[in-house]
Design a protein around this motif. Sequence first.
Motif, PDB file in Angstrom:
ATOM      1  N   ARG A  59       9.021  -0.377   9.159  1.00 44.79           N
ATOM      2  CA  ARG A  59       9.747   0.434   8.166  1.00 44.79           C
ATOM      3  C   ARG A  59       8.817   1.449   7.512  1.00 44.79           C
ATOM      4  N   ALA A  60       7.590   1.036   7.246  1.00 43.95           N
ATOM      5  CA  ALA A  60       6.605   1.958   6.680  1.00 43.95           C
ATOM      6  C   ALA A  60       6.376   3.135   7.628  1.00 43.95           C
ATOM      7  N   ARG A  61       6.273   2.824   8.904  1.00 44.84           N
ATOM      8  CA  ARG A  61       6.076   3.878   9.902  1.00 44.84           C
ATOM      9  C   ARG A  61       7.267   4.837   9.916  1.00 44.84           C
ATOM     10  N   GLN A  62       8.471   4.295   9.835  1.00 45.75           N
ATOM     11  CA  GLN A  62       9.679   5.125   9.808  1.00 45.75           C
ATOM     12  C   GLN A  62       9.722   6.046   8.591  1.00 45.75           C
ATOM     13  N   LEU A  63       9.200   5.554   7.480  1.00 43.80           N
ATOM     14  CA  LEU A  63       9.186   6.340   6.245  1.00 43.80           C
ATOM     15  C   LEU A  63       8.013   7.314   6.190  1.00 43.80           C
ATOM     16  N   GLY A  64       7.134   7.239   7.173  1.00 47.22           N
ATOM     17  CA  GLY A  64       5.978   8.123   7.189  1.00 47.22           C
ATOM     18  C   GLY A  64       4.850   7.666   6.284  1.00 47.22           C
ATOM     19  N   ILE A  65       4.844   6.382   5.936  1.00 44.16           N
ATOM     20  CA  ILE A  65       3.789   5.841   5.083  1.00 44.16           C
ATOM     21  C   ILE A  65       2.558   5.557   5.934  1.00 44.16           C
ATOM     22  N   THR A  66       1.467   6.215   5.614  1.00 43.47           N
ATOM     23  CA  THR A  66       0.235   6.038   6.384  1.00 43.47           C
ATOM     24  C   THR A  66      -0.877   5.402   5.560  1.00 43.47           C
ATOM     25  N   GLY A  67      -0.654   5.228   4.269  1.00 43.56           N
ATOM     26  CA  GLY A  67      -1.641   4.614   3.390  1.00 43.56           C
ATOM     27  C   GLY A  67      -0.954   3.897   2.252  1.00 43.56           C
ATOM     28  N   VAL A  68      -1.672   2.964   1.660  1.00 45.05           N
ATOM     29  CA  VAL A  68      -1.112   2.188   0.560  1.00 45.05           C
ATOM     30  C   VAL A  68      -2.092   2.195  -0.618  1.00 45.05           C
ATOM     31  N   PRO A  69      -1.558   1.973  -1.842  1.00 44.79           N
ATOM     32  CA  PRO A  69      -0.180   1.575  -2.148  1.00 44.79           C
ATOM     33  C   PRO A  69       0.790   2.745  -2.046  1.00 44.79           C
TER      34      PRO A  69
END
Length: 218
Positions: A176-186
């Motif tokens: 899901r993170a990949r789908q949202l374009g999240i490449t770093g956290v938080p």
Amino acid sequence: MSEPLTIDIWSDVACPWCYIGKRHLEQGLAALGADAPDVRIEYHSFELAPDTPVDFAGSEVDFLVGAKGLPRQQVLTMLDRVTGVAAEAGLTYDFDRLQHTKTLKAHELLHFAKAHGRQLELEERLFRAYFTEGVHVGRLDELVRLAEEAGLDGSAAREALESGRYADDVQEDIDRARQLGITGVPFFVLDGKYGVSGAQPAEVFAQALSQVAAERAA
């Protein structure tokens, strides 16, 4: 009564900025006082270094020098900086004691805790264990102990970890993170539509939450 404002957080137990971001969010909510919206916080899995062995041979400095290809002195300076930022947030980081490890099982345990209504308590316990106490959070015995300290049943936690029952849930979060374009956290998603990236200052969280709450009310 309206539904609570949701705050979905993609995070990794081994991410120093994630613990700082958690505390900044809490401080931002506290700063709003009586005007703070009712919120429901849920953590989602993200592995910063999935290839890390459970028993990494070396210090945090060794890991970062090898993984990032940075000069040792630059890594030391970087860790000093994050330690200082953590202290300003009221947190104590001890990178000399920290035991770098793969966090997959810790994420599975967080899903187990969510299923039993204790995810927030376990998230805090895992962060403190990892960054302050030097606990090896890749080992099952330690994870079971931390689960118990967070108010969970140790035997049930061990069975869940040994069976890998929540491994698919961890992968779903990562996908899901990949789908949202999240490449770093938080990474924070407010009310399902507003993204906040990084360990922003408490006042940024307070302002964002106030804005989302006002839009809801309108």
